[in-house]
Write a protein that holds these residues in place. Structure first.
Motif, PDB file in Angstrom:
ATOM      1  N   TYR A 189      10.042  -4.356  -2.278  1.00  0.00           N
ATOM      2  CA  TYR A 189       8.761  -4.087  -1.595  1.00  0.00           C
ATOM      3  C   TYR A 189       8.987  -3.611  -0.172  1.00  0.00           C
ATOM      4  O   TYR A 189       8.188  -2.810   0.359  1.00  0.00           O
ATOM      5  CB  TYR A 189       7.872  -5.339  -1.618  1.00  0.00           C
ATOM      6  N   GLN A 192       9.727   0.020  -0.471  1.00  0.00           N
ATOM      7  CA  GLN A 192       8.499   0.740  -0.855  1.00  0.00           C
ATOM      8  C   GLN A 192       7.566   0.890   0.347  1.00  0.00           C
ATOM      9  O   GLN A 192       6.963   1.964   0.556  1.00  0.00           O
ATOM     10  CB  GLN A 192       7.776  -0.009  -1.992  1.00  0.00           C
ATOM     11  N   ILE A 193       7.425  -0.153   1.142  1.00  0.00           N
ATOM     12  CA  ILE A 193       6.508  -0.056   2.287  1.00  0.00           C
ATOM     13  C   ILE A 193       7.064   0.890   3.335  1.00  0.00           C
ATOM     14  O   ILE A 193       6.329   1.599   4.048  1.00  0.00           O
ATOM     15  CB  ILE A 193       6.202  -1.446   2.856  1.00  0.00           C
ATOM     16  N   ALA A 196       6.290   4.240   1.973  1.00  0.00           N
ATOM     17  CA  ALA A 196       4.853   4.485   2.051  1.00  0.00           C
ATOM     18  C   ALA A 196       4.445   4.804   3.477  1.00  0.00           C
ATOM     19  O   ALA A 196       3.541   5.637   3.718  1.00  0.00           O
ATOM     20  CB  ALA A 196       4.094   3.270   1.534  1.00  0.00           C
ATOM     21  N   GLU A 209      -3.546   3.170  -0.210  1.00  0.00           N
ATOM     22  CA  GLU A 209      -2.284   2.992  -0.976  1.00  0.00           C
ATOM     23  C   GLU A 209      -1.246   2.290  -0.134  1.00  0.00           C
ATOM     24  O   GLU A 209      -0.514   1.417  -0.622  1.00  0.00           O
ATOM     25  CB  GLU A 209      -1.792   4.361  -1.434  1.00  0.00           C
ATOM     26  N   ARG A 213       0.523  -1.436  -0.843  1.00  0.00           N
ATOM     27  CA  ARG A 213       1.960  -1.716  -0.873  1.00  0.00           C
ATOM     28  C   ARG A 213       2.333  -2.765   0.187  1.00  0.00           C
ATOM     29  O   ARG A 213       3.236  -3.590  -0.030  1.00  0.00           O
ATOM     30  CB  ARG A 213       2.747  -0.432  -0.643  1.00  0.00           C
ATOM     31  N   ASN A 216       1.547  -6.039  -1.270  1.00  0.00           N
ATOM     32  CA  ASN A 216       2.607  -6.460  -2.220  1.00  0.00           C
ATOM     33  C   ASN A 216       3.834  -7.013  -1.484  1.00  0.00           C
ATOM     34  O   ASN A 216       4.486  -7.972  -1.921  1.00  0.00           O
ATOM     35  CB  ASN A 216       3.011  -5.291  -3.104  1.00  0.00           C
TER      36      ASN A 216
END
Length: 453
Positions: A189, A192-193, A196, A209, A213, A216
């Motif tokens: 995560y 991913q962040i 993002a 979105e 994230r 999460n």
């Protein structure tokens, strides 16, 4: 006229003498007879010379008295072992008694023995003490059972705790895996962040979105923290289980030690009571023996003499002489006392001629074989210690090969002893006596082994 009468009387006297001669002159003056005085002198001289060459047995003369070879055959004192008062006499002086016969009965004089039921009461104390021993032994057995039960409970408790510890260790492993999984999710995560955010700055994705994230990521971070807390809690629980195990061991050890302490305390009390029982049994035995000592019995057969106590209720102390017993054993011997100058001439097995008082004897000192009424003995023992009179004591036993000693002998009777030494000529003995020389040393013909045999 007177002259004529005188002449006439003389004539008559001469005529009378001629008819009746007197023999006094011839009896006194034996002029016409032969003389034998020389022959007598020569005969006596020859006899003396012959006597000088006759054998003479050297000897030592001394006095003695009748005794016995064995100590138990001599007169003995009968003493009392306990103090008491005389209750009853069963014999009198001069009586003959057999071994085990009752001499007298004593009564008690000490207050601690006055109780007539002393033995029964002491026996009751012994029984009570023995019952206490049984109770203490049962208490010790109960404590042993309790200690064994505690050991078994401790083993079960420890086994249960070991199972829990094993389960907790498995749980820790599982929690550690959850922590690793949470960390992996958090790293995913996180990447991913970060991606993002770049995409949000480039306008590729919308803010919603990005926020999704980010949520999460926050959730993964919370799961990681929760997993780590759970993992630490599991480790703490494992430590608590180990502490509980140690506490259980300590608790059960204290209980087992207390039970064993009670056991050994009971055993100690039982042993102490057993010592009291032994002491009471010893006292009981002493009381029982003391009761038997009230009756004084004869240790051997013999005659009662020299009674020292003469009344009823007369008190005697421990060790006081009651009577004297002269044993009936007839194993007589003679003890003679020899001066230190003559003791080297005495040897064991040497022959001794004896003359007992009351028995007539004719003794020829140097010719014992010609003596009459003497008895023969042999030296049985020579004491090495001088007595108070300055002489050595020598014991003489009967010679069984010669004339038997009289049966009428009594202990303490007197005897004259003639110790026979070496055979020498009479002239030598006269010469030795005149010069004051000691007799010849003598070796007994019968050696010690033959004498013992």
């Amino acid at each position: 006229m007177n002259n004529q009468k005188s002449t006439y009387l003389n004539i008559e006297i001469e005529r009378e003498l001629a008819q009746h001669p007197f023999e006094a002159f011839n009896a006194i003056y034996k002029i016409h007879k032969r003389k034998y005085i020389k022959k007598w002198i020569l005969g006596i001289l020859a006899f003396c010379i012959i006597v000088l060459f006759l054998p003479w047995t050297q000897n030592i003369r001394t006095k003695g008295k009748i005794t016995t070879l064995r100590q138990e055959a001599r007169p003995q004192q009968l003493n009392t072992i306990i103090s008491g008062k005389i209750v009853k006499w069963y014999v009198k002086e001069g009586d003959m008694v057999q071994q085990g016969d009752t001499i007298l009965q004593l009564g008690e004089v000490k207050s601690e023995y006055f109780d007539p039921q002393l033995l029964e009461r002491t026996q009751q104390q012994i029984i009570a003490k023995k019952q206490s021993i049984d109770a203490y032994n049962e208490k010790a057995a109960t404590a042993t059972t309790q200690a064994n039960a505690l050991r078994e409970g401790m083993q079960l408790k420890l086994a249960s705790l070991d199972n829990k510890i094993n389960q907790q260790q498995l749980k820790i492993v599982s929690d550690s895996m959850d922590v690793l999984a949470a960390i992996n999710d958090l790293n995913i995560y996180k990447r991913q962040i970060e991606a993002a955010k770049i995409m949000l700055d480039s306008g590729v994705i919308a803010l919603t979105e990005f926020e999704k994230r980010k949520a999460n990521y926050q959730t993964a971070l919370a799961k990681k923290t929760s997993a780590e807390n759970k993992f630490l809690q599991s480790k703490q629980e494992l430590l608590n289980l180990k502490i509980e195990k140690n506490s259980t061991v300590q608790d059960y050890t204290d209980k087992i030690s207390k039970a064993e302490g009670d056991k050994f305390s009971a055993l100690s009390q039982a042993a102490s009571t057993q010592a009291d029982v032994s002491k009471l049994e010893n006292i009981y035995a002493n009381y029982d023996i003391r009761n038997k000592l009230y009756y004084i019995t004869a240790p051997q057969s013999g005659q009662i003499t020299k009674a020292k106590k003469a009344g009823i209720d007369e008190v005697v102390k421990e060790g006081d002489m009651i009577v004297e017993i002269v044993p009936a054993i007839r194993n007589y011997a003679v003890e003679m006392f020899v001066s230190p100058t003559d003791i080297p001439l005495i040897s064991k097995g040497q022959e001794v001629a004896l003359i007992f008082d009351g028995f007539p004897a004719i003794v020829f000192s140097g010719w014992p074989q010609s003596s009459y009424g003497t008895f023969t003995g042999k030296v049985a023992a020579i004491e090495n210690n001088i007595n108070t009179n300055g002489n050595f004591r020598v014991l003489i036993a009967p010679d069984t090969t010669k004339r038997k000693w009289p049966a009428q002998l009594k202990l303490g009777g007197g005897a004259k002893c003639i110790a026979l030494l070496k055979n020498v000529p009479v002239y030598y003995e006269l010469w030795r006596t005149i010069n004051g020389f000691p007799p010849e040393y003598y070796t007994a013909e019968n050696n010690t082994d033959n004498y013992k045999k």
